[in-house]
Design a protein around this motif. Structure first.
Motif, short mmCIF file in Angstrom:
data_model
loop_
_atom_site.label_atom_id
_atom_site.label_comp_id
_atom_site.label_asym_id
_atom_site.label_seq_id
_atom_site.Cartn_x
_atom_site.Cartn_y
_atom_site.Cartn_z
N GLN A 37 18.75 28.11 -11.42
CA GLN A 37 17.42 27.78 -10.36
C GLN A 37 17.31 25.84 -10.87
O GLN A 37 17.79 25.82 -12.23
CB GLN A 37 16.54 28.13 -11.20
N GLY A 40 12.16 23.56 -8.37
CA GLY A 40 11.42 23.31 -7.08
C GLY A 40 12.34 24.57 -5.98
O GLY A 40 11.61 24.12 -5.30
N LYS A 41 13.47 24.90 -7.09
CA LYS A 41 13.68 26.21 -5.80
C LYS A 41 13.97 27.31 -6.05
O LYS A 41 13.86 27.32 -7.38
CB LYS A 41 15.33 25.41 -5.30
N GLU A 42 14.23 28.08 -5.48
CA GLU A 42 14.46 29.37 -5.73
C GLU A 42 15.78 30.19 -6.60
O GLU A 42 17.06 29.12 -6.66
CB GLU A 42 14.28 30.72 -5.04
N GLU A 44 19.58 31.39 -7.99
CA GLU A 44 20.61 31.17 -6.68
C GLU A 44 21.54 31.73 -6.82
O GLU A 44 21.91 31.09 -7.93
CB GLU A 44 20.76 29.66 -6.30
N GLU A 87 24.03 17.59 -7.44
CA GLU A 87 23.57 19.30 -6.79
C GLU A 87 23.45 20.06 -7.33
O GLU A 87 22.93 21.63 -7.38
CB GLU A 87 23.69 18.72 -5.16
N ALA A 90 20.66 21.83 -12.49
CA ALA A 90 20.22 23.20 -11.99
C ALA A 90 20.55 23.83 -14.02
O ALA A 90 21.08 22.88 -15.20
CB ALA A 90 20.54 24.38 -12.03
#
Length: 124
Positions: A37, A40-42, A44, A87, A90
């Motif tokens: 995660q 600001g993102k769900e 994954e 990217e 997380a």
């Protein structure tokens, strides 16, 4: 009751590698997975592995770069991450299912136990 403890996160440059470990307390031979995660993102799905270790599944974004494996004698699941990209930054969580001898799943709600997470930061 199963407890999962992740380790191995850290800061790495793009193109580098890290290996995450997830040690389970108590005996568990169940389907396991790694999720992540970013802010600001769900959450994954990243990778999953069957209890036997004979079947694995990966998100398209990590296929060919990440490898999930397990050592049932050590109650530990690993995630080898190569060719890391910014990217990939997380918090990474390992997860396990309560039902023994189970398969891996992509859906986070199908997992019963979660670790506390370990931060992976990839700099460009």
């Amino acid at each position: 009751q199963v407890q999962l403890v992740e380790s191995g996160g850290g800061l790495v440059q793009a193109g580098g590698s890290l290996k995450l470990s997830c040690a389970a307390s108590g005996r568990t031979f169940s389907g396991s997975g790694w999720f992540r995660q970013a802010p600001g993102k769900e959450r994954e799905f990243v990778a999953g592995i069957k209890w036997s270790g004979l079947s694995t599944v990966y998100a398209d974004s990590v296929k060919g770069r990440f490898t999930i494996s397990r050592d049932n004698a050590k109650n530990t699941v690993y995630l080898q991450m190569n060719s890391l990209k910014p990217e990939d930054t997380a918090v990474y969580y390992c997860a396990a299912k309560a039902r023994p001898f189970s398969d891996a799943e992509r859906e986070y709600w199908k997992y019963d136990y979660w670790g506390q997470g370990t931060q992976v930061t990839v700099s460009s």
